[in-house]
Design a protein around this motif. Structure first.
Motif, PDB file in Angstrom:
ATOM      1  N   SER A  88       1.794  58.052  34.439  1.00  0.00           N
ATOM      2  CA  SER A  88       0.578  58.845  34.653  1.00  0.00           C
ATOM      3  C   SER A  88      -0.644  57.981  34.375  1.00  0.00           C
ATOM      4  O   SER A  88      -1.531  58.349  33.602  1.00  0.00           O
ATOM      5  CB  SER A  88       0.580  60.087  33.740  1.00  0.00           C
ATOM      6  N   LEU A  89      -0.668  56.827  34.999  1.00  0.00           N
ATOM      7  CA  LEU A  89      -1.776  55.905  34.783  1.00  0.00           C
ATOM      8  C   LEU A  89      -3.071  56.508  35.315  1.00  0.00           C
ATOM      9  O   LEU A  89      -3.108  57.052  36.409  1.00  0.00           O
ATOM     10  CB  LEU A  89      -1.494  54.576  35.485  1.00  0.00           C
ATOM     11  N   GLU A  90      -4.125  56.397  34.532  1.00  0.00           N
ATOM     12  CA  GLU A  90      -5.403  57.011  34.909  1.00  0.00           C
ATOM     13  C   GLU A  90      -6.469  55.975  35.235  1.00  0.00           C
ATOM     14  O   GLU A  90      -7.581  56.319  35.617  1.00  0.00           O
ATOM     15  CB  GLU A  90      -5.893  57.907  33.764  1.00  0.00           C
ATOM     16  N   GLY A  91      -6.169  54.680  35.069  1.00  0.00           N
ATOM     17  CA  GLY A  91      -7.158  53.653  35.317  1.00  0.00           C
ATOM     18  C   GLY A  91      -7.429  53.443  36.791  1.00  0.00           C
ATOM     19  O   GLY A  91      -6.716  53.942  37.672  1.00  0.00           O
ATOM     20  N   LYS A  92      -8.465  52.682  37.070  1.00  0.00           N
ATOM     21  CA  LYS A  92      -8.836  52.368  38.440  1.00  0.00           C
ATOM     22  C   LYS A  92      -7.708  51.615  39.140  1.00  0.00           C
ATOM     23  O   LYS A  92      -7.134  50.688  38.592  1.00  0.00           O
ATOM     24  CB  LYS A  92     -10.108  51.523  38.456  1.00  0.00           C
ATOM     25  N   VAL A  93      -7.379  52.045  40.355  1.00  0.00           N
ATOM     26  CA  VAL A  93      -6.301  51.428  41.133  1.00  0.00           C
ATOM     27  C   VAL A  93      -6.915  50.555  42.223  1.00  0.00           C
ATOM     28  O   VAL A  93      -7.784  50.999  42.973  1.00  0.00           O
ATOM     29  CB  VAL A  93      -5.386  52.497  41.760  1.00  0.00           C
ATOM     30  N   THR A  94      -6.452  49.319  42.281  1.00  0.00           N
ATOM     31  CA  THR A  94      -6.917  48.391  43.308  1.00  0.00           C
ATOM     32  C   THR A  94      -5.770  48.066  44.239  1.00  0.00           C
ATOM     33  O   THR A  94      -4.697  47.642  43.798  1.00  0.00           O
ATOM     34  CB  THR A  94      -7.444  47.088  42.679  1.00  0.00           C
ATOM     35  N   LYS A  95      -6.001  48.269  45.527  1.00  0.00           N
ATOM     36  CA  LYS A  95      -5.009  47.909  46.540  1.00  0.00           C
ATOM     37  C   LYS A  95      -5.337  46.526  47.080  1.00  0.00           C
ATOM     38  O   LYS A  95      -6.360  45.941  46.731  1.00  0.00           O
ATOM     39  CB  LYS A  95      -5.004  48.966  47.645  1.00  0.00           C
ATOM     40  N   PRO A  96      -4.462  45.967  47.913  1.00  0.00           N
ATOM     41  CA  PRO A  96      -4.733  44.616  48.416  1.00  0.00           C
ATOM     42  C   PRO A  96      -6.096  44.512  49.079  1.00  0.00           C
ATOM     43  O   PRO A  96      -6.514  45.390  49.838  1.00  0.00           O
ATOM     44  CB  PRO A  96      -3.603  44.393  49.423  1.00  0.00           C
ATOM     45  N   GLY A  97      -6.810  43.438  48.747  1.00  0.00           N
ATOM     46  CA  GLY A  97      -8.095  43.193  49.381  1.00  0.00           C
ATOM     47  C   GLY A  97      -7.920  42.371  50.647  1.00  0.00           C
ATOM     48  O   GLY A  97      -6.809  42.111  51.107  1.00  0.00           O
ATOM     49  N   LYS A  98      -9.036  41.954  51.215  1.00  0.00           N
ATOM     50  CA  LYS A  98      -8.989  41.127  52.410  1.00  0.00           C
ATOM     51  C   LYS A  98      -8.442  39.750  52.063  1.00  0.00           C
ATOM     52  O   LYS A  98      -8.703  39.208  50.996  1.00  0.00           O
ATOM     53  CB  LYS A  98     -10.384  40.999  53.015  1.00  0.00           C
ATOM     54  N   LYS A  99      -7.682  39.206  52.975  1.00  0.00           N
ATOM     55  CA  LYS A  99      -7.146  37.873  52.760  1.00  0.00           C
ATOM     56  C   LYS A  99      -8.291  36.887  52.583  1.00  0.00           C
ATOM     57  O   LYS A  99      -9.291  36.921  53.306  1.00  0.00           O
ATOM     58  CB  LYS A  99      -6.275  37.458  53.948  1.00  0.00           C
ATOM     59  N   ARG A 100      -8.168  36.032  51.586  1.00  0.00           N
ATOM     60  CA  ARG A 100      -9.184  35.021  51.338  1.00  0.00           C
ATOM     61  C   ARG A 100      -8.507  33.766  50.818  1.00  0.00           C
ATOM     62  O   ARG A 100      -7.325  33.796  50.445  1.00  0.00           O
ATOM     63  CB  ARG A 100     -10.223  35.513  50.337  1.00  0.00           C
ATOM     64  N   ALA A 101      -9.235  32.683  50.796  1.00  0.00           N
ATOM     65  CA  ALA A 101      -8.639  31.397  50.432  1.00  0.00           C
ATOM     66  C   ALA A 101      -8.596  31.191  48.934  1.00  0.00           C
ATOM     67  O   ALA A 101      -7.608  30.661  48.402  1.00  0.00           O
ATOM     68  CB  ALA A 101      -9.417  30.254  51.092  1.00  0.00           C
ATOM     69  N   SER A 102      -9.671  31.591  48.220  1.00  0.00           N
ATOM     70  CA  SER A 102      -9.733  31.252  46.815  1.00  0.00           C
ATOM     71  C   SER A 102     -10.862  32.007  46.142  1.00  0.00           C
ATOM     72  O   SER A 102     -11.592  32.774  46.776  1.00  0.00           O
ATOM     73  CB  SER A 102      -9.953  29.741  46.641  1.00  0.00           C
ATOM     74  N   GLN A 103     -11.002  31.774  44.837  1.00  0.00           N
ATOM     75  CA  GLN A 103     -12.081  32.335  44.038  1.00  0.00           C
ATOM     76  C   GLN A 103     -12.895  31.165  43.475  1.00  0.00           C
ATOM     77  O   GLN A 103     -12.340  30.227  42.904  1.00  0.00           O
ATOM     78  CB  GLN A 103     -11.507  33.145  42.870  1.00  0.00           C
ATOM     79  N   LYS A 104     -14.214  31.215  43.620  1.00  0.00           N
ATOM     80  CA  LYS A 104     -15.040  30.165  43.048  1.00  0.00           C
ATOM     81  C   LYS A 104     -15.001  30.244  41.529  1.00  0.00           C
ATOM     82  O   LYS A 104     -15.072  31.319  40.946  1.00  0.00           O
ATOM     83  CB  LYS A 104     -16.474  30.287  43.540  1.00  0.00           C
ATOM     84  N   VAL A 105     -14.888  29.082  40.889  1.00  0.00           N
ATOM     85  CA  VAL A 105     -14.943  29.006  39.437  1.00  0.00           C
ATOM     86  C   VAL A 105     -15.856  27.841  39.066  1.00  0.00           C
ATOM     87  O   VAL A 105     -15.978  26.869  39.827  1.00  0.00           O
ATOM     88  CB  VAL A 105     -13.552  28.803  38.806  1.00  0.00           C
ATOM     89  N   PRO A 106     -16.505  27.881  37.914  1.00  0.00           N
ATOM     90  CA  PRO A 106     -17.392  26.774  37.533  1.00  0.00           C
ATOM     91  C   PRO A 106     -16.597  25.514  37.213  1.00  0.00           C
ATOM     92  O   PRO A 106     -15.451  25.584  36.757  1.00  0.00           O
ATOM     93  CB  PRO A 106     -18.113  27.307  36.295  1.00  0.00           C
ATOM     94  N   VAL A 107     -17.207  24.362  37.447  1.00  0.00           N
ATOM     95  CA  VAL A 107     -16.518  23.104  37.160  1.00  0.00           C
ATOM     96  C   VAL A 107     -16.350  22.908  35.659  1.00  0.00           C
ATOM     97  O   VAL A 107     -15.556  22.075  35.219  1.00  0.00           O
ATOM     98  CB  VAL A 107     -17.266  21.897  37.770  1.00  0.00           C
ATOM     99  N   THR A 108     -17.086  23.674  34.852  1.00  0.00           N
ATOM    100  CA  THR A 108     -16.955  23.599  33.395  1.00  0.00           C
ATOM    101  C   THR A 108     -15.932  24.612  32.881  1.00  0.00           C
ATOM    102  O   THR A 108     -16.038  25.078  31.737  1.00  0.00           O
ATOM    103  CB  THR A 108     -18.312  23.866  32.728  1.00  0.00           C
ATOM    104  N   VAL A 109     -14.938  24.928  33.698  1.00  0.00           N
ATOM    105  CA  VAL A 109     -13.988  25.973  33.335  1.00  0.00           C
ATOM    106  C   VAL A 109     -13.292  25.679  32.011  1.00  0.00           C
ATOM    107  O   VAL A 109     -12.888  26.597  31.295  1.00  0.00           O
ATOM    108  CB  VAL A 109     -12.951  26.167  34.471  1.00  0.00           C
ATOM    109  N   SER A 110     -13.148  24.400  31.647  1.00  0.00           N
ATOM    110  CA  SER A 110     -12.473  24.062  30.400  1.00  0.00           C
ATOM    111  C   SER A 110     -13.416  24.055  29.210  1.00  0.00           C
ATOM    112  O   SER A 110     -13.021  23.661  28.102  1.00  0.00           O
ATOM    113  CB  SER A 110     -11.804  22.695  30.521  1.00  0.00           C
ATOM    114  N   GLY A 111     -14.678  24.481  29.401  1.00  0.00           N
ATOM    115  CA  GLY A 111     -15.616  24.547  28.296  1.00  0.00           C
ATOM    116  C   GLY A 111     -16.121  23.205  27.825  1.00  0.00           C
ATOM    117  O   GLY A 111     -16.665  23.089  26.721  1.00  0.00           O
ATOM    118  N   CYS A 112     -15.968  22.160  28.650  1.00  0.00           N
ATOM    119  CA  CYS A 112     -16.351  20.805  28.274  1.00  0.00           C
ATOM    120  C   CYS A 112     -17.466  20.312  29.197  1.00  0.00           C
ATOM    121  O   CYS A 112     -17.387  20.499  30.414  1.00  0.00           O
ATOM    122  CB  CYS A 112     -15.165  19.854  28.373  1.00  0.00           C
ATOM    123  N   ASP A 113     -18.471  19.688  28.618  1.00  0.00           N
ATOM    124  CA  ASP A 113     -19.551  19.109  29.410  1.00  0.00           C
ATOM    125  C   ASP A 113     -19.194  17.663  29.728  1.00  0.00           C
ATOM    126  O   ASP A 113     -19.184  16.799  28.848  1.00  0.00           O
ATOM    127  CB  ASP A 113     -20.877  19.172  28.647  1.00  0.00           C
TER     128      ASP A 113
END
Length: 799
Positions: free
Chosen positions: A709-734
Motif C-alpha cells: 500500500s505504497l503512498e509515495g509518488k510513483v514514477t513510470k519510465p521517462g523518455k529515453k535519454r543518453a545520460s544525466q549531467k553531473v559536475p566535474v567536481t563530483v568527487s568533492g575535489c578541486d
C-alpha cells in the motif's frame, strides 16, 4: 529478459531469532494446548478450541476423523483443487484457547501427522497487544508420510509485545494432512555462565589488533571468497601515477596464515562494482577509464567487465556492458541474475542505463532486453533485494546530494516503476552512509547509519533510520543517534561534540544477530573519527565498544571473516596518502570461553525448501546463513543474515532452509551455529542453489501484507535519454591544485574560515605538502601572488 516477479513469500525459514537448543524438557512439562487431540467437541463442526482458517481460490474439506494417532479423533484438512492460497486448522484465536506466551521465551512445538502432499507447513500467528492478531512465521515443512510421523520444531524467541500465539498445519497443495496430539511446552532457559578469556574490558567491548603484515595494495574493494580468502581490489588505487604506468593490482589475503598474493589485474578496477555470482566467482563491472582533467572532463567509467575465479585466482573478460559505470551498484537477484544502476559514463556524465547480467547466458544482456526507466540513481546507490523481488533504494549513496524526492524508493522491475518512500532524515547528507538489511533477513528491516556531503562538507551526522518493509506502507523512522567517539582534526584526538557523527562508516552483520558499525570521518577525506559500536536490532540500541586504532575514512572497508572476526582495511585522506595497516576486531562473543563447533555438514549443496542436517559438539542457540561481503565505499547491498529454523535430536540438528530465493539469493554462504551466549562456531561453507529447486506451488501459499500500500509518488519510465549531467567536481575535489591523487576540498570544513591563511593552515596541518596550481584559475584563492604554487610564503602575506 524479463525478471520473474515473486510474491511476498515468507515460507520455510522465516523469522528465527535465538533458537535455544538445550536438553529438552521432561515429558511431564505442561502442555499449553487445550484439546490437543481434538477429543472434545465444540459448538459447531470444529472441535473445542480449534477453528478453520485459510484463504484463496481452492476447494477444501475439514473433517474430524476417527483415523487417530491416539484416542478416537484427529483432524484432516484436504484440498481437492487449488489455484492459490491454503487451508489450515488453527488453535482458536481467543483468550480462552490461544496459549499465553512470554516475550523473549521459546517454545517446543510438536504434533503427529500423516500427509499425501509435500505442500504443507507448520504456520504460526501471534497476538500483538497493540496491533492484534498477525502472521508470524512458517517454521517447518512436513514431508510426505503414509503412517503416523512426529514433527517437532522450536520457535524463535517470542517478539516483544506478543502475549499469545496460535498455530497449525497449512495445506497449500492438492492432497491432505491429518494431524493429532499437538504439544506446546515452554523451553527452560538456563544459560551457562560465560567464562571471560580476556581482560574485563576486552570481554565487554572486544579487542582490536593491528596485523604485523601490511596490505601490499591500495585496495578499496574487499570481497570474501567462498574458500575463506579475501579478494582485495585496488586497480590503480586512486593513484594517477600508477594509472599512467598501467600498474593495476589486486591481492588475495589468506586469513589462516596471514599471507598476501598479488594478482595480475587487467584493467583499472578502481571504483568498480562487484558481487559474488551463484557459483562463487566474482563479477567485477566497470572501473576507471580516465582521471579528471582540471578545467576539462571528470572521472570516466569504462564498459568492460570481468569475472574473478577463486580457484585459479585469475580474471577473465566478459562481454561489455551497454554503458560505462564508474561507481555502479550491483545486486544479485533471486534467480542468480545481477542488476546494476548508476555511475559515470565514458564521457563523465551520469549513466541512466540499467544493466542486467544473465546467469543463464553468462553475459550482460543487450539494452533492448532490459527494462529501463532512464533514471539516474547516482553513485553506488544502495539497492537491496526485497523478499518479493523488488529493490529497496535505501538512500545511501556516494558523493554529494541524494536523488530528488524523499531520497528513498522501491523499484519494481516488472512494473518498471519507482515509488518514493518517506521518512529518511536529512536525505542530502547521507553521502557515504551505510545501509544494511538487519538480521534476520526474514524481518525485512533496513538500518541506515550516518553520512555527510562532500560538496557542502558539513560535519558528518549521527543520524540513523530504520524501516520495516513488511509494513503495508513502509516509512523510515528515526533510530537512536550514533554514539560519539573521538575525532582528530589535526590537534590529536578530541571528544566529539554537538551533533558530530561520521561518514565513510562501515556496517558488518555479526553471527550473533547484531551489527558492528565502525570507522568513519567527520569531513570530506579528513578528520578521522575513532568510534565503534554494536547495534542490537531487538532493542534498537547501540552499545559502544572498542574503537579501531587506525584511521578508517575514505576508501576503507570492514567485513566479516569466516572465523567470526572482523577485518578492516584502507584509508585514503585528501593528501593522497594510503593506510596499508590492517586491523582485526575480536568481538566480545569470542572472549566468552570455548566456542561451539559444527562437527559435520551432511551435504554442502543445498536447495530451497530443504531440510539439512548438521551435527554440533554441544548445545547451540541458533543457526544462520550469512552471505559473504562484497564491500566498497560503505556499500554492500547484498549483505544478509538468513535464519534457519531448527529441529533437534541430541547433537543432530535439522535446519529448515527458506523456500524463497529472494530472501537468500543463490550462492555460497557462511553457515554459523551460535550458542546461548551468542558465541558462534567457525563457519562452514554451503552452496544454496537456484530457483529450479522451487516448485511453482510454493509461492502463493505464504502471501502476507508486504509493502503493498505504497503512498509515495510513483514514477513510470521517462523518455529515453543518453545520460544525466553531473559536475566535474563530483568527487568533492578541486582539481586546480596538486596531483590527481590529492583532494583539495571544493568546500572546506565549517571550522575553517574562508581566508587564504586559514585554508593554507588547514592544508598544512593535514600534510598536503607542496601544491602546484594546475592552469591559470585559482578559485580557492590559494595562490595570491600568481607564482603557480599554492600556499607559498608570499601567498600568506597577501590577504
Amino acid at each position: 529478459m524479463k525478471l520473474r516477479r515473486r510474491t511476498a513469500l515468507l515460507g520455510v525459514g522465516a523469522l528465527t531469532a535465538g533458537l535455544l537448543l538445550i536438553t529438552p524438557q521432561p515429558a511431564s512439562a505442561a502442555n499449553l494446548i487445550q484439546n490437543p487431540g481434538f477429543e472434545t467437541a465444540g459448538t459447531g463442526d470444529m472441535p473445542f478450541c480449534w477453528e478453520k482458517s485459510g484463504w484463496g481460490d481452492n476447494d477444501f474439506t475439514f473433517t474430524t476423523t476417527s483415523d487417530a494417532h491416539s484416542g478416537s479423533k484427529a483432524m484432516k484438512v484436504e484440498l481437492t483443487r487449488r489455484a492459490d492460497g491454503d487451508r489450515k486448522a488453527l488453535i482458536t484465536e481467543s483468550t480462552a484457547c490461544a496459549p499465553v506466551v512470554t516475550a523473549g521465551k521459546q517454545y517446543d512445538l510438536s504434533l503427529w501427522y500423516k500427509s499425501t502432499t509435500p505442500d504443507t507447513a507448520l504456520t504460526l500467528f501471534r497476538h500483538d497487544t497493540t496491533a492484534g492478531w498477525q502472521y508470524w512465521t512458517d517454521l517447518k515443512t512436513l514431508e510426505l508420510a503414509g503412517s503416523w510421523t512426529e514433527a517437532s520444531v522450536r520457535t524463535p524467541e517470542v517478539p516483544t509485545g506478543t502475549d499469545r500465539i496460535t498455530w497449525g498445519v497449512s495445506v497449500y497443495g492438492t492432497g491432505s494432512a491429518t494431524t493429532d496430539d499437538y504439544t506446546m511446552e515452554q523451553v527452560a532457559d538456563p544459560v551457562p555462565v560465560p567464562q571471560c578469556t580476556g581482560t574485563a574490558e576486552q570481554c565487554a567491548n572486544g579487542r582490536w589488533d593491528v596485523l604485523p603484515t601490511q596490505n601490499p595494495v591500495r585496495s578499496m574493494h574487499s570481497v570474501v571468497l567462498n574458500n575463506g580468502k579475501v579478494l582485495l581490489i585496488a586497480g590503480s588505487g586512486n593513484s594517477e601515477e600508477q594509472f599512467n604506468a598501467g600498474t593495476f593490482t589486486s591481492a588475495v589475503y589468506d586469513p589462516v596464515n596471514g599471507t598476501y598474493k598479488v594478482i595480475p589485474t587487467p584493467k583499472d578496477m578502481f571504483c568498480s562494482g562487484h558481487v559474488q555470482l551463484q557459483d562463487g566467482r566474482v563479477l567485477v563491472m566497470s572501473g576507471n577509464k580516465a582521471y579528471p582533467v582540471a578545467g576539462g572532463h571528470g572521472y570516466e567509467g569504462f564498459k568492460d567487465s570481468y569475472v574473478f575465479d577463486p580457484v585459479t585466482e585469475t580474471y577473465s573478460k566478459t562481454n561489455d556492458m551497454n554503458d560505462g559505470h564508474w561507481y555502479p551498484s550491483a545486486t544479485i537477484l533471486g534467480n542468480g541474475d545481477v542488476i546494476s544502476f548508476g555511475g559515470l559514463r565514458e564521457d563523465s556524465t551520469g549513466s541512466v542505463t540499467a544493466e542486467l547480467w544473465s546467469d543463464a547466458e553468462q553475459k550482460w544482456l543487450e539494452l533492448w532486453k532490459v527494462n529501463q526507466t532512464w533514471s539516474y540513481w547516482g553513485l553506488y546507490p544502495s539497492m537491496i533485494l526485497m523478499q518479493d523481488g523488488r529493490l529497496f533504494y535505501s538512500g545511501s549513496h556516494v558523493f554529494g546530494n541524494n536523488i530528488p524526492g524523499t531520497g528513498s524508493a522501491i523499484y519494481d522491475y516488472d512494473a518498471n516503476t519507482i515509488t518514493q518512500v518517506p521518512g529518511l532524515q536529512n536525505k542530502d547528507e547521507r553521502d557515504q552512509s551505510a545501509s544494511v538489511l538487519l538480521p534476520p533477513a526474514q524481518d525485512q528491516k533496513v538500518l541506515t547509519i550516518g553520512g555527510g556531503n562532500i560538496d557542502s562538507n558539513p560535519d558528518a551526522n549521527r543520524l540513523t533510520d530504520v524501516i520495516d518493509l513488511k509494513q503495508a506502507g513502509p516509512s523510515y523512522v528515526a533510530g537512536p543517534p550514533l554514539p560519539q567517539g573521538t575525532v582528530d582534526v589535526g590537534n590529536g584526538k578530541q571528544a566529539q561534540t554537538g551533533n558530530q557523527g561520521k561518514m565513510y562508516v562501515s556496517a558488518v552483520l555479526l553471527p550473533d544477530g547484531k551489527v558492528l558499525e565502525t570507522g568513519g570521518a567527520l569531513h570530506n577525506r579528513a578528520d578521522p573519527v575513532y568510534e565503534s559500536s554494536i547495534y542490537d536490532p531487538d532493542t534498537n540500541t547501540f552499545d559502544p565498544v572498542a574503537a579501531d586504532p587506525e584511521a578508517r575514512g575514505y576508501h576503507s572497508s570492514a567485513f566479516l571473516l569466516p572465523d567470526g572476526r572482523v577485518m578492516t582495511t584502507g584509508d585514503n585522506p585528501g593528501n593522497g596518502t594510503w593506510n596499508h595497516n590492517v586491523s582485526i576486531y575480536t568481538p566480545p562473543y569470542l572472549l566468552k570461553g570455548a566456542r561451539p563447533a559444527i562437527t559435520s555438514v551432511i551435504d554442502t549443496e543445498w536447495t530451497y525448501g530443504d531440510t539439512q542436517r548438521i551435527t554440533v559438539d554441544r548445545p547451540i542457540a541458533k543457526a544462520e546463513l550469512i552471505r559473504p561481503a562484497a564491500v566498497t565505499h560503505s556499500s554492500d547491498p547484498n549483505q544478509r543474515f538468513v535464519d534457519l529454523p531448527l529441529s533437534v535430536d541430541g547433537d543432530n540438528v535439522d535446519l529448515n532452509v527458506t523456500s524463497n530465493p529472494d530472501l537468500a539469493p543463490p550462492g555460497w554462504y557462511m553457515l554459523f551455529a551460535v550458542d546461548a551466549n551468542g558465541v558462534p562456531s567457525v563457519a562452514k561453507w554451503v552452496h544454496l542453489q537456484g530457483p529450479s529447486a522451487l516448485s511453482a506451488t510454493d509461492a502463493s501459499a505464504h502471501v502476507h501484507s508486504f509493502a503493498d500500500s505504497l503512498e509515495g509518488k510513483v514514477t513510470k519510465p521517462g523518455k529515453k535519454r543518453a545520460s544525466q549531467k553531473v559536475p566535474v567536481t563530483v568527487s568533492g575535489c578541486d582539481r586546480h591544485y596538486g596531483s590527481i591523487n590529492v583532494c583539495v576540498p571544493t568546500d572546506f570544513p565549517p571550522t575553517v574560515k574562508a581566508t587564504t591563511k586559514a585554508r593554507c593552515d588547514w592544508l598544512r596541518k593535514n600534510d598536503y605538502g607542496r601544491l602546484k596550481v594546475n592552469g591559470k584559475d585559482d578559485p580557492l584563492r590559494l595562490d595570491r601572488n600568481g607564482d603557480g604554487i599554492a600556499c607559498g610564503k608570499a601567498d600568506l602575506r597577501k590577504r
